[in-house]
Design a protein around this motif. Structure first.
Motif, PDB file in Angstrom:
ATOM      1  N   MET A   1       0.830  -1.192   0.000  1.00 59.57           N
ATOM      2  CA  MET A   1       0.000   0.000   0.000  1.00 59.57           C
ATOM      3  C   MET A   1       0.870   1.249   0.000  1.00 59.57           C
ATOM      4  N   LEU A   2       0.473   2.233  -0.787  1.00 61.45           N
ATOM      5  CA  LEU A   2       1.203   3.494  -0.850  1.00 61.45           C
ATOM      6  C   LEU A   2       0.678   4.471   0.194  1.00 61.45           C
ATOM      7  N   PRO A   3       1.544   5.337   0.725  1.00 64.06           N
ATOM      8  CA  PRO A   3       1.062   6.363   1.653  1.00 64.06           C
ATOM      9  C   PRO A   3       0.178   7.367   0.926  1.00 64.06           C
ATOM     10  N   PRO A   4      -0.663   8.094   1.651  1.00 61.95           N
ATOM     11  CA  PRO A   4      -1.555   9.069   1.008  1.00 61.95           C
ATOM     12  C   PRO A   4      -0.782  10.246   0.430  1.00 61.95           C
ATOM     13  N   VAL A   5      -1.423  10.918  -0.528  1.00 66.19           N
ATOM     14  CA  VAL A   5      -0.862  12.101  -1.170  1.00 66.19           C
ATOM     15  C   VAL A   5      -1.708  13.314  -0.789  1.00 66.19           C
ATOM     16  N   ASN A   6      -1.056  14.386  -0.404  1.00 67.55           N
ATOM     17  CA  ASN A   6      -1.740  15.643  -0.108  1.00 67.55           C
ATOM     18  C   ASN A   6      -1.916  16.406  -1.423  1.00 67.55           C
ATOM     19  N   LEU A   7      -3.146  16.501  -1.903  1.00 70.38           N
ATOM     20  CA  LEU A   7      -3.398  17.169  -3.180  1.00 70.38           C
ATOM     21  C   LEU A   7      -3.440  18.690  -3.040  1.00 70.38           C
ATOM     22  N   ARG A   8      -3.416  19.188  -1.824  1.00 71.90           N
ATOM     23  CA  ARG A   8      -3.346  20.625  -1.580  1.00 71.90           C
ATOM     24  C   ARG A   8      -2.217  20.917  -0.593  1.00 71.90           C
ATOM     25  N   PRO A   9      -0.969  20.728  -1.035  1.00 77.07           N
ATOM     26  CA  PRO A   9       0.165  20.910  -0.119  1.00 77.07           C
ATOM     27  C   PRO A   9       0.304  22.367   0.321  1.00 77.07           C
ATOM     28  N   PHE A 156      18.624   7.213  -2.571  1.00 78.51           N
ATOM     29  CA  PHE A 156      18.506   6.069  -1.671  1.00 78.51           C
ATOM     30  C   PHE A 156      17.983   6.544  -0.319  1.00 78.51           C
ATOM     31  N   ALA A 157      17.196   5.692   0.315  1.00 82.49           N
ATOM     32  CA  ALA A 157      16.653   5.989   1.642  1.00 82.49           C
ATOM     33  C   ALA A 157      16.561   4.700   2.446  1.00 82.49           C
ATOM     34  N   PRO A 158      16.814   4.747   3.742  1.00 79.54           N
ATOM     35  CA  PRO A 158      16.714   3.525   4.552  1.00 79.54           C
ATOM     36  C   PRO A 158      15.297   2.957   4.619  1.00 79.54           C
ATOM     37  N   ASP A 159      14.291   3.825   4.499  1.00 74.56           N
ATOM     38  CA  ASP A 159      12.896   3.383   4.571  1.00 74.56           C
ATOM     39  C   ASP A 159      12.126   4.103   3.466  1.00 74.56           C
ATOM     40  N   THR A 160      11.856   3.399   2.379  1.00 77.06           N
ATOM     41  CA  THR A 160      11.181   4.009   1.232  1.00 77.06           C
ATOM     42  C   THR A 160       9.796   4.507   1.602  1.00 77.06           C
ATOM     43  N   TYR A 161       9.049   3.731   2.370  1.00 83.31           N
ATOM     44  CA  TYR A 161       7.670   4.114   2.699  1.00 83.31           C
ATOM     45  C   TYR A 161       7.649   5.434   3.464  1.00 83.31           C
ATOM     46  N   GLU A 162       8.499   5.567   4.458  1.00 78.82           N
ATOM     47  CA  GLU A 162       8.499   6.774   5.272  1.00 78.82           C
ATOM     48  C   GLU A 162       8.854   8.007   4.444  1.00 78.82           C
ATOM     49  N   LEU A 163       9.844   7.884   3.568  1.00 78.20           N
ATOM     50  CA  LEU A 163      10.223   9.050   2.774  1.00 78.20           C
ATOM     51  C   LEU A 163       9.199   9.324   1.673  1.00 78.20           C
ATOM     52  N   CYS A 164       8.591   8.264   1.139  1.00 75.52           N
ATOM     53  CA  CYS A 164       7.505   8.444   0.170  1.00 75.52           C
ATOM     54  C   CYS A 164       6.348   9.206   0.831  1.00 75.52           C
ATOM     55  N   ALA A 165       6.061   8.895   2.078  1.00 69.64           N
ATOM     56  CA  ALA A 165       4.992   9.601   2.800  1.00 69.64           C
ATOM     57  C   ALA A 165       5.336  11.077   2.973  1.00 69.64           C
ATOM     58  N   PHE A 166       6.614  11.373   3.246  1.00 65.09           N
ATOM     59  CA  PHE A 166       7.039  12.761   3.404  1.00 65.09           C
ATOM     60  C   PHE A 166       6.818  13.537   2.111  1.00 65.09           C
ATOM     61  N   GLY A 168       4.924  12.704  -0.349  1.00 61.34           N
ATOM     62  CA  GLY A 168       3.494  12.725  -0.631  1.00 61.34           C
ATOM     63  C   GLY A 168       2.804  13.892   0.057  1.00 61.34           C
ATOM     64  N   GLU A 169       3.255  14.242   1.264  1.00 66.46           N
ATOM     65  CA  GLU A 169       2.712  15.397   1.974  1.00 66.46           C
ATOM     66  C   GLU A 169       3.023  16.687   1.219  1.00 66.46           C
ATOM     67  N   LEU A 170       4.100  16.689   0.421  1.00 70.33           N
ATOM     68  CA  LEU A 170       4.462  17.857  -0.383  1.00 70.33           C
ATOM     69  C   LEU A 170       3.797  17.843  -1.759  1.00 70.33           C
ATOM     70  N   GLY A 171       2.906  16.901  -1.993  1.00 68.41           N
ATOM     71  CA  GLY A 171       2.154  16.870  -3.234  1.00 68.41           C
ATOM     72  C   GLY A 171       2.714  15.969  -4.313  1.00 68.41           C
ATOM     73  N   PHE A 172       3.786  15.244  -4.035  1.00 73.91           N
ATOM     74  CA  PHE A 172       4.338  14.307  -5.018  1.00 73.91           C
ATOM     75  C   PHE A 172       3.431  13.090  -5.136  1.00 73.91           C
ATOM     76  N   ARG A 173       3.115  12.725  -6.373  1.00 73.91           N
ATOM     77  CA  ARG A 173       2.301  11.540  -6.628  1.00 73.91           C
ATOM     78  C   ARG A 173       3.166  10.408  -7.157  1.00 73.91           C
TER      79      ARG A 173
END
Length: 232
Positions: A1-9, A156-166, A168-173
């Motif tokens: 499952m992917l973390p949510p995306v903020n569509l209005r960052p 590279f990141a030690p935890d892809t999910y956590e950084l993807c969530a970060f 995503g909060e900035l509006g990256f899909r």
């Protein structure tokens, strides 16, 4: 499952913009990026070289900075924001979360903000940059692989999910992703109207794996390989 995306960052990042590298030999690095990849020099002095792709009007998408003391490394990856006021919003957003944020002066750019993501990836945000003529139809300027424009970064990141969530909060899909079971291993994220601005792969990090330029034809890639062989 992917973390949510903020569509209005809280602030609007529009695209990947530029990357800053340190190099041990500025002349050799300049030679590679100009004659093998086909980038164009916008400005240079004895310690810094500013380059752009043939289709780019903005002053630089790659900055080479001389550092004789150590191996080449990535200093910053840059993102463009839509408006100057987005920089103020970004400054407040990072500070509120206890993340580094400081104003800096960088040549050929407007106001520039240095920030870092939660794992320490150094980022640079700006809204404006000086322009130069596009050279995509100035065929006499073509060299090497005829690189047209900066497309994306892979980190590279030690935890892809956590950084993807970060991000995503900035509006990256996410345009694509890699997973093994319920573990997210790779996230391919975008802000501009293509499939990719930032790829995050699970590995020891933070680290820049690569940055990529687009070319017009597939054979340009082989041209780059041929030129690299000649230069080598």
């Amino acid at each position: 499952m992917l973390p949510p995306v903020n569509l209005r960052p809280s602030f609007n990042i529009t695209r990947s913009s530029h990357v800053r590298l340190t190099v041990a030999d500025l002349a050799e690095s300049r030679n590679f990026y100009v004659n093998v990849l086909g980038l164009v020099v916008s400005d240079e002095d004895e310690r810094t070289c500013y380059l752009r792709g043939l289709a780019e009007a903005c002053h630089h998408s790659l900055v080479l900075e001389l550092d004789e003391e150590g191996p080449g490394r990535s200093r910053r990856i840059g993102f463009r924001v839509f408006l100057d006021e987005d920089l103020d919003l970004a400054y407040a957003w990072f500070r509120e979360r206890g993340l580094p944020a400081e104003w800096v002066d960088e040549p050929y750019q407007g106001r520039t903000l240095h920030v870092s993501d939660p794992i320490g990836t150094p980022l640079e945000l700006c809204a404006h940059m000086e322009t130069r003529p596009r050279l995509h139809i100035d065929f006499a300027s073509y060299k090497g692989a005829h690189a047209q424009r900066l497309d994306h970064y892979q980190t590279f990141a030690p935890d892809t999910y956590e950084l993807c969530a970060f991000y995503g909060e900035l509006g990256f899909r996410n345009s694509e992703y890699l997973e093994h079971g319920d573990k997210l291993l790779g996230a391919f994220m975008y802000r501009k109207g293509t499939c990719l601005d930032l790829a995050i792969i699970e590995n020891s990090g933070p680290a820049l794996h690569h940055f990529a330029y687009t070319v017009s034809e597939s054979h340009d890639i082989f041209t780059a390989c041929d030129w690299a062989g000649i230069q080598g």
